[in-house]
Scaffold this motif. Sequence first.
Motif, PDB file in Angstrom:
ATOM      1  N   SER A  33      37.940  34.300  26.527  1.00 27.16           N
ATOM      2  CA  SER A  33      37.675  34.931  25.234  1.00 27.16           C
ATOM      3  C   SER A  33      38.979  35.317  24.559  1.00 27.16           C
ATOM      4  O   SER A  33      40.010  35.482  25.219  1.00 27.16           O
ATOM      5  CB  SER A  33      36.801  36.181  25.406  1.00 27.16           C
ATOM      6  N   ILE A  34      38.924  35.438  23.254  1.00 31.90           N
ATOM      7  CA  ILE A  34      40.053  35.921  22.464  1.00 31.90           C
ATOM      8  C   ILE A  34      39.524  36.937  21.451  1.00 31.90           C
ATOM      9  O   ILE A  34      38.482  36.713  20.823  1.00 31.90           O
ATOM     10  CB  ILE A  34      40.780  34.774  21.740  1.00 31.90           C
ATOM     11  N   ILE A  35      40.228  38.042  21.319  1.00 35.93           N
ATOM     12  CA  ILE A  35      39.862  39.103  20.373  1.00 35.93           C
ATOM     13  C   ILE A  35      40.882  39.132  19.244  1.00 35.93           C
ATOM     14  O   ILE A  35      42.087  39.156  19.502  1.00 35.93           O
ATOM     15  CB  ILE A  35      39.833  40.488  21.051  1.00 35.93           C
ATOM     16  N   ILE A  54      38.620  25.667  21.213  1.00 37.04           N
ATOM     17  CA  ILE A  54      37.726  26.036  20.116  1.00 37.04           C
ATOM     18  C   ILE A  54      37.177  27.430  20.382  1.00 37.04           C
ATOM     19  O   ILE A  54      36.785  27.751  21.513  1.00 37.04           O
ATOM     20  CB  ILE A  54      36.548  25.044  19.999  1.00 37.04           C
ATOM     21  N   GLY A  55      37.174  28.294  19.357  1.00 37.05           N
ATOM     22  CA  GLY A  55      36.586  29.625  19.476  1.00 37.05           C
ATOM     23  C   GLY A  55      35.274  29.706  18.726  1.00 37.05           C
ATOM     24  O   GLY A  55      35.176  29.262  17.583  1.00 37.05           O
ATOM     25  N   THR A  56      34.245  30.266  19.364  1.00 35.10           N
ATOM     26  CA  THR A  56      32.934  30.475  18.737  1.00 35.10           C
ATOM     27  C   THR A  56      32.693  31.970  18.616  1.00 35.10           C
ATOM     28  O   THR A  56      32.754  32.698  19.624  1.00 35.10           O
ATOM     29  CB  THR A  56      31.819  29.825  19.567  1.00 35.10           C
ATOM     30  N   LEU A  57      32.421  32.442  17.405  1.00 34.54           N
ATOM     31  CA  LEU A  57      32.257  33.874  17.158  1.00 34.54           C
ATOM     32  C   LEU A  57      31.127  34.445  18.007  1.00 34.54           C
ATOM     33  O   LEU A  57      30.007  33.933  18.005  1.00 34.54           O
ATOM     34  CB  LEU A  57      31.969  34.117  15.672  1.00 34.54           C
ATOM     35  N   ASP A  58      31.441  35.538  18.734  1.00 39.21           N
ATOM     36  CA  ASP A  58      30.461  36.166  19.602  1.00 39.21           C
ATOM     37  C   ASP A  58      30.067  37.549  19.091  1.00 39.21           C
ATOM     38  O   ASP A  58      28.927  37.966  19.229  1.00 39.21           O
ATOM     39  CB  ASP A  58      31.014  36.277  21.014  1.00 39.21           C
ATOM     40  N   ASP A  59      31.016  38.263  18.482  1.00 34.55           N
ATOM     41  CA  ASP A  59      30.736  39.598  17.946  1.00 34.55           C
ATOM     42  C   ASP A  59      31.835  39.939  16.948  1.00 34.55           C
ATOM     43  O   ASP A  59      32.959  39.441  17.059  1.00 34.55           O
ATOM     44  CB  ASP A  59      30.701  40.635  19.069  1.00 34.55           C
ATOM     45  N   TYR A 104      35.780  36.093  20.052  1.00 37.64           N
ATOM     46  CA  TYR A 104      35.413  34.685  20.172  1.00 37.64           C
ATOM     47  C   TYR A 104      35.321  34.253  21.623  1.00 37.64           C
ATOM     48  O   TYR A 104      36.189  34.583  22.443  1.00 37.64           O
ATOM     49  CB  TYR A 104      36.458  33.803  19.469  1.00 37.64           C
ATOM     50  N   ARG A 105      34.280  33.493  21.924  1.00 34.66           N
ATOM     51  CA  ARG A 105      34.209  32.784  23.191  1.00 34.66           C
ATOM     52  C   ARG A 105      35.039  31.509  23.061  1.00 34.66           C
ATOM     53  O   ARG A 105      35.027  30.858  22.028  1.00 34.66           O
ATOM     54  CB  ARG A 105      32.771  32.398  23.541  1.00 34.66           C
ATOM     55  N   ILE A 106      35.735  31.165  24.142  1.00 32.65           N
ATOM     56  CA  ILE A 106      36.621  30.002  24.102  1.00 32.65           C
ATOM     57  C   ILE A 106      36.034  28.873  24.943  1.00 32.65           C
ATOM     58  O   ILE A 106      35.597  29.077  26.076  1.00 32.65           O
ATOM     59  CB  ILE A 106      38.022  30.358  24.623  1.00 32.65           C
ATOM     60  N   SER A 107      36.021  27.681  24.369  1.00 36.29           N
ATOM     61  CA  SER A 107      35.651  26.474  25.102  1.00 36.29           C
ATOM     62  C   SER A 107      36.751  25.447  24.906  1.00 36.29           C
ATOM     63  O   SER A 107      37.570  25.556  23.992  1.00 36.29           O
ATOM     64  CB  SER A 107      34.308  25.926  24.623  1.00 36.29           C
ATOM     65  N   GLY A 108      36.778  24.450  25.776  1.00 35.85           N
ATOM     66  CA  GLY A 108      37.839  23.454  25.720  1.00 35.85           C
ATOM     67  C   GLY A 108      37.304  22.055  25.519  1.00 35.85           C
ATOM     68  O   GLY A 108      36.132  21.769  25.767  1.00 35.85           O
ATOM     69  N   SER A 109      38.164  21.169  25.079  1.00 39.02           N
ATOM     70  CA  SER A 109      37.860  19.751  24.974  1.00 39.02           C
ATOM     71  C   SER A 109      39.164  18.985  25.127  1.00 39.02           C
ATOM     72  O   SER A 109      40.247  19.556  25.035  1.00 39.02           O
ATOM     73  CB  SER A 109      37.201  19.419  23.630  1.00 39.02           C
ATOM     74  N   LEU A 144      36.493  28.689  15.169  1.00 41.80           N
ATOM     75  CA  LEU A 144      37.933  28.557  14.987  1.00 41.80           C
ATOM     76  C   LEU A 144      38.449  27.369  15.791  1.00 41.80           C
ATOM     77  O   LEU A 144      38.168  27.257  16.985  1.00 41.80           O
ATOM     78  CB  LEU A 144      38.667  29.818  15.464  1.00 41.80           C
ATOM     79  N   ASP A 145      39.181  26.481  15.128  1.00 43.73           N
ATOM     80  CA  ASP A 145      39.877  25.409  15.823  1.00 43.73           C
ATOM     81  C   ASP A 145      41.282  25.915  16.121  1.00 43.73           C
ATOM     82  O   ASP A 145      42.119  26.032  15.225  1.00 43.73           O
ATOM     83  CB  ASP A 145      39.922  24.152  14.952  1.00 43.73           C
ATOM     84  N   LEU A 146      41.539  26.231  17.376  1.00 37.98           N
ATOM     85  CA  LEU A 146      42.815  26.831  17.763  1.00 37.98           C
ATOM     86  C   LEU A 146      43.898  25.796  18.034  1.00 37.98           C
ATOM     87  O   LEU A 146      45.057  26.152  18.243  1.00 37.98           O
ATOM     88  CB  LEU A 146      42.622  27.715  18.992  1.00 37.98           C
TER      89      LEU A 146
END
Length: 336
Positions: A209-211, A247-252, A222-227, A266-268
């Motif tokens: 995650s990233i805040i 990639i970050g997906t908004l969680d809260d 944001y929750r973080i996932s990879g590709s 978010l595309d990091l």
Amino acid sequence: MNCHKLTGLIAGLLALSACGGGGDSSSGGGDPIGGGGGTPTPSPTATPTPGPSYSTYSALSGDREFALACQGVIQTPGQAFPIQAVPFGSDVQTLSYDTSEQSWLIKGLGIEQLFTPEDIFTPETPFPTVEEQYLVMVNNQPVASMNILAPEPGGMALEYARNLTYAIRNEFQGNNFENGNCVFGVPTLPDDQPNATSVTYADYATIGSIIYVYDDGTFAAYRISGSEEAISVNLNTFAVDISMHLIGTLDDNSTSGAGSAAEATLDLGTFTANGIQIDDEPYGIGGYFDAPNPSAEMPFQGWFFGPQGKEIAFSYSKQMADGYRSFGAVNLVARR
């Protein structure tokens, strides 16, 4: 901004998503020894030296202690900053299990926290890869948390490595919360190498995650996932190359101010680390990712797990300032 809520968010978010594929490993044999004399006799065959034996993580029993490779952040009321990385084999931060008490102890680098059966926490909707979850409460307030996860690269849980997340107060850092993301498990012995000049990994899982904390004090989590993850190891130069797209997906997020306008996705960008040397005294694989934004600081540490490095795992943290502060911790694991 509500610091207690933010601390809870970090502790809760450090256990999240995955993606993947399959893999294998190999070992070598010996050459026959020639015979001689008048009547031919069968030539004896050299017996390959057996490699070291490894227990899978789930088969471990009794009291045990694990070295940790951790990354994360110290959260203070005014700022957050990355934890200083240490090599995996330093054994300066450990996780131990006491069979008689059925308890876990995280210790080292300013933190020491015991988690007992009374602290087991079962959420209404458990996350699938979480094997054990603990929450210590004092006067109805959370004071520490820990999660043990079995990531699933390629849809199958790792056999030898595990992820650990925690939120614990650090006495070396003004008793502020340390939010850590770690890798641990059954490590590959430094001299147990594949019979190959190079190896690559096929199945991956990215968890974390990233805040983002904006100038007005509001936040977005944001929750973080990879590709497009790739890890290769050159056994001639003992160097590791790593690449991943995050990639970050908004969680809260906050319901007002800058945080309320946070983007849903978010595309990091792509992060790389090339030519990272494998250290053996103390053993570890560590360095810094080259980030798309030069102001981003992303130290990491990790190691191999299981026979001949069947699995590999890294923990890394992120910190950046650009009209906001962002910080977080992420794990990357892979299997071949």
